[in-house]
Structures are given as C-alpha cells and as structure tokens.
Design a protein around this motif. Structure first.
Motif, mmCIF file in Angstrom:
data_model
loop_
_atom_site.group_PDB
_atom_site.id
_atom_site.type_symbol
_atom_site.label_atom_id
_atom_site.label_comp_id
_atom_site.label_asym_id
_atom_site.label_seq_id
_atom_site.Cartn_x
_atom_site.Cartn_y
_atom_site.Cartn_z
ATOM 1 N N ALA A 177 0.833 -1.208 0.000
ATOM 2 C CA ALA A 177 0.000 0.000 0.000
ATOM 3 C C ALA A 177 0.867 1.258 0.000
ATOM 4 O O ALA A 177 0.585 2.219 -0.715
ATOM 5 C CB ALA A 177 -0.940 -0.006 1.201
ATOM 6 N N GLY A 178 1.927 1.250 0.793
ATOM 7 C CA GLY A 178 2.836 2.391 0.812
ATOM 8 C C GLY A 178 3.539 2.592 -0.512
ATOM 9 O O GLY A 178 3.786 3.738 -0.929
ATOM 10 N N LEU A 179 3.851 1.507 -1.196
ATOM 11 C CA LEU A 179 4.497 1.612 -2.507
ATOM 12 C C LEU A 179 3.520 2.144 -3.553
ATOM 13 O O LEU A 179 3.919 2.900 -4.448
ATOM 14 C CB LEU A 179 5.030 0.244 -2.929
ATOM 15 N N ARG A 180 2.262 1.770 -3.439
ATOM 16 C CA ARG A 180 1.258 2.329 -4.352
ATOM 17 C C ARG A 180 1.143 3.842 -4.160
ATOM 18 O O ARG A 180 1.024 4.602 -5.133
ATOM 19 C CB ARG A 180 -0.095 1.658 -4.122
ATOM 20 N N GLY B 265 2.110 12.746 -6.991
ATOM 21 C CA GLY B 265 2.552 13.643 -8.052
ATOM 22 C C GLY B 265 1.913 13.390 -9.401
ATOM 23 O O GLY B 265 2.147 14.155 -10.349
ATOM 24 N N ALA B 266 1.117 12.331 -9.523
ATOM 25 C CA ALA B 266 0.405 12.096 -10.779
ATOM 26 C C ALA B 266 -0.585 13.237 -11.029
ATOM 27 O O ALA B 266 -1.183 13.765 -10.096
ATOM 28 C CB ALA B 266 -0.332 10.762 -10.729
ATOM 29 N N ILE B 267 -0.752 13.602 -12.297
ATOM 30 C CA ILE B 267 -1.592 14.759 -12.609
ATOM 31 C C ILE B 267 -2.547 14.458 -13.763
ATOM 32 O O ILE B 267 -2.333 13.543 -14.556
ATOM 33 C CB ILE B 267 -0.738 15.998 -12.983
ATOM 34 N N GLY B 268 -3.593 15.270 -13.843
ATOM 35 C CA GLY B 268 -4.467 15.312 -15.011
ATOM 36 C C GLY B 268 -5.254 14.040 -15.240
ATOM 37 O O GLY B 268 -5.680 13.351 -14.313
ATOM 38 N N ARG B 269 -5.460 13.729 -16.513
ATOM 39 C CA ARG B 269 -6.174 12.515 -16.910
ATOM 40 C C ARG B 269 -5.204 11.333 -16.854
ATOM 41 O O ARG B 269 -4.105 11.385 -17.397
ATOM 42 C CB ARG B 269 -6.755 12.631 -18.309
ATOM 43 N N VAL B 270 -5.654 10.279 -16.219
ATOM 44 C CA VAL B 270 -4.805 9.102 -16.000
ATOM 45 C C VAL B 270 -5.458 7.888 -16.631
ATOM 46 O O VAL B 270 -6.667 7.687 -16.525
ATOM 47 C CB VAL B 270 -4.599 8.845 -14.491
ATOM 48 N N ILE B 271 -4.635 7.050 -17.275
ATOM 49 C CA ILE B 271 -5.089 5.733 -17.700
ATOM 50 C C ILE B 271 -4.293 4.691 -16.925
ATOM 51 O O ILE B 271 -3.061 4.766 -16.842
ATOM 52 C CB ILE B 271 -4.949 5.526 -19.226
ATOM 53 N N GLU B 272 -5.002 3.758 -16.305
ATOM 54 C CA GLU B 272 -4.379 2.660 -15.572
ATOM 55 C C GLU B 272 -4.740 1.356 -16.269
ATOM 56 O O GLU B 272 -5.917 1.083 -16.508
ATOM 57 C CB GLU B 272 -4.845 2.624 -14.122
ATOM 58 N N VAL B 273 -3.730 0.550 -16.586
ATOM 59 C CA VAL B 273 -3.990 -0.726 -17.256
ATOM 60 C C VAL B 273 -3.905 -1.862 -16.243
ATOM 61 O O VAL B 273 -3.086 -1.856 -15.342
ATOM 62 C CB VAL B 273 -3.009 -0.966 -18.422
ATOM 63 N N GLY B 274 -4.797 -2.837 -16.402
ATOM 64 C CA GLY B 274 -4.820 -3.963 -15.482
ATOM 65 C C GLY B 274 -5.099 -3.525 -14.056
ATOM 66 O O GLY B 274 -4.351 -3.833 -13.139
ATOM 67 N N ALA B 275 -6.204 -2.825 -13.867
ATOM 68 C CA ALA B 275 -6.508 -2.231 -12.565
ATOM 69 C C ALA B 275 -6.823 -3.266 -11.496
ATOM 70 O O ALA B 275 -6.813 -2.956 -10.302
ATOM 71 C CB ALA B 275 -7.688 -1.266 -12.708
ATOM 72 N N GLY B 276 -7.105 -4.509 -11.901
ATOM 73 C CA GLY B 276 -7.409 -5.543 -10.921
ATOM 74 C C GLY B 276 -8.614 -5.161 -10.074
ATOM 75 O O GLY B 276 -9.604 -4.629 -10.576
ATOM 76 N N PRO B 277 -8.548 -5.395 -8.752
ATOM 77 C CA PRO B 277 -9.674 -5.049 -7.882
ATOM 78 C C PRO B 277 -9.700 -3.587 -7.448
ATOM 79 O O PRO B 277 -10.477 -3.217 -6.570
ATOM 80 C CB PRO B 277 -9.487 -5.982 -6.690
ATOM 81 N N GLY B 278 -8.822 -2.762 -8.028
ATOM 82 C CA GLY B 278 -8.857 -1.329 -7.724
ATOM 83 C C GLY B 278 -8.054 -0.919 -6.516
ATOM 84 O O GLY B 278 -8.352 0.098 -5.886
ATOM 85 N N LEU B 279 -6.996 -1.631 -6.213
ATOM 86 C CA LEU B 279 -6.205 -1.328 -5.018
ATOM 87 C C LEU B 279 -5.454 -0.005 -5.129
ATOM 88 O O LEU B 279 -5.075 0.584 -4.112
ATOM 89 C CB LEU B 279 -5.232 -2.472 -4.738
ATOM 90 N N ASN B 280 -5.229 0.467 -6.352
ATOM 91 C CA ASN B 280 -4.575 1.773 -6.508
ATOM 92 C C ASN B 280 -5.521 2.950 -6.259
ATOM 93 O O ASN B 280 -5.068 4.055 -5.947
ATOM 94 C CB ASN B 280 -3.994 1.915 -7.919
ATOM 95 N N PHE B 281 -6.803 2.732 -6.425
ATOM 96 C CA PHE B 281 -7.750 3.845 -6.462
ATOM 97 C C PHE B 281 -7.674 4.774 -5.245
ATOM 98 O O PHE B 281 -7.714 6.000 -5.405
ATOM 99 C CB PHE B 281 -9.176 3.327 -6.633
ATOM 100 N N PRO B 282 -7.564 4.272 -4.007
ATOM 101 C CA PRO B 282 -7.531 5.184 -2.856
ATOM 102 C C PRO B 282 -6.280 6.054 -2.792
ATOM 103 O O PRO B 282 -6.249 7.030 -2.032
ATOM 104 C CB PRO B 282 -7.593 4.236 -1.649
ATOM 105 N N HIS B 283 -5.268 5.707 -3.585
ATOM 106 C CA HIS B 283 -3.981 6.408 -3.484
ATOM 107 C C HIS B 283 -3.806 7.498 -4.541
ATOM 108 O O HIS B 283 -2.778 8.183 -4.558
ATOM 109 C CB HIS B 283 -2.843 5.393 -3.587
#
Length: 223
Positions: free
Chosen positions: A36-39, A45-63
C-alpha cells in the motif's frame, strides 16, 4: 461432448484466480506486505487525466492524489472489473472502470497526462505491444508510472523464475510471469526513464519469486 466456451478477443478469463485474488489480496493484505505504501509512492505527483492498465480489484484507487482529474481504469477480467467498480464508488477521484486489454486500448491517442502500470506487465500477453499502446495514448511529455516485479539479479533465483514461468506459474497465477524485464521493456518501447529504484517485496521476510521489483517514472519523449 462439452464444448469450450470461446472467450471473445480482447478479454481475459481467469475466474478461479480472479476470485482468489479479489478475496485474499485486498487492502489489508496490501498494507501488511507494505505494498500500500508503494502504491502511494507510485502515484504521488500524478496529474491530469490518467489511464491505468490492469486495474485488478482497484487497489490503486484510494492512493490517487487530488491533482488527478480523472482515471480511466482498464480491466479485462470480468470478476475483477466488478470488484474494481465497487472500489471506484468509494474514492474521491473520479474513476471509470472499463473493459479492454493493454495491447489494444479503447481510447484516443495522446489523450492522457499520466499512465499507470502496476503489477501488470508480468501478465500481459505482449509486453512491447502494451507499452507501445501506453506510449500512443500519452501526450508528448506525459509520464508512465510503473511498479512491477521482474527478473532477479541473482543467478539462483533467476533460474527458479525461469523454471516456474515455463511450467505451472502462469497457469496458476492468471498468466503471471516472474522473470520478465519490465525496465528493459519500458526503455525498449521508447520511454525515457526519469527515476527508478529497485526493491524487494515484501521488504522483510523470505525472498519470493515475485520479490524483485522496480518502481519509478518514465516519460514519453516530446515531439
């Protein structure tokens, strides 16, 4: 005689693995393993419109930080896609979860400021094609944020990875390969690596075939 159901082109079908992953690799397990800390580090620092590939169960979403205006999350596996849609409903950044595969992204060229590849290049069918698609959909100067496990530096573990990848591991783990070279593939697709660090996941405890990892940022060169 039973007929095998034909899986439509552009989808992925791993129902057993998907249910296992969704039930056993949730936020609590992510936190215990330090992932979770690595995510959070990956997405800061990510900005603007983002595309995430292979989102799985969405574990990145809260970060995703408030500097992100929208996330288009591509997930080809139907079970994981439904879990990701539930996760998207509980985060502040707008997330649209859609079907698709990394090798043929259903979006326009140069439409995104940031792309995210997080523990996904291990399992795509064609790594270079997937990365070229990410390069296509990023605007010139856009960032690719990557967090991937891959080939071990040590000869012994690398041999174990090779054996697993050519036998049972992809079959049991939803197409995952332990010994790919994500950093080399990213550079081979024409990205400029801005920063990166190698790490072991989890940081403490025994070294697993999936422990060697790399986290960093690459950029699509400008015109």
């Amino acid at each position: 005689m039973l007929q095998r159901r034909r899986i439509p082109q552009g989808t992925v079908h791993h129902p057993v693995f998907a249910r296992f992953y969704a039930s056993c690799c949730g936020p609590a397990a992510d936190a215990r393993a330090g992932v979770a800390g690595l995510r959070k580090e990956l997405l800061t620092g990510a900005i603007g419109r983002v595309i995430e590939v292979g989102a799985g169960p969405g574990l990145n979403f809260p970060h995703y930080p408030g500097t992100v205006s929208e996330v288009v999350a591509i997930e080809p596996e139907s079970t994981l896609r439904e879990v990701a849609r539930s996760a998207a409903a509980h985060v502040e950044v707008p997330v649209d979860v859609v079907p698709g595969v990394a090798e043929a992204l259903p979006v326009k060229s140069e439409a995104f400021d940031t792309a995210v590849a997080s523990l996904v290049l291990c399992s795509v069918r064609d790594v270079q094609r997937a990365l070229m698609e990410l390069r296509r959909v990023l605007r010139p100067g856009g960032e690719l944020r990557f967090f991937e496990h891959g080939r071990a530096a040590g000869r012994g573990l690398a041999a174990v990875q090779w054996s697993l990848d050519h036998t049972v591991w992809p079959l049991l783990m939803g197409g995952c390969h332990t010994g790919r070279d994500p950093l080399g593939e990213i550079r081979g697709a024409g990205f400029e690596v801005v920063r990166m660090r190698r790490l072991k996941v989890p940081e403490r405890g025994p070294t697993l075939p999936t422990s060697p990892a790399v986290l960093g940022v690459a950029r699509r060169p400008g015109n």
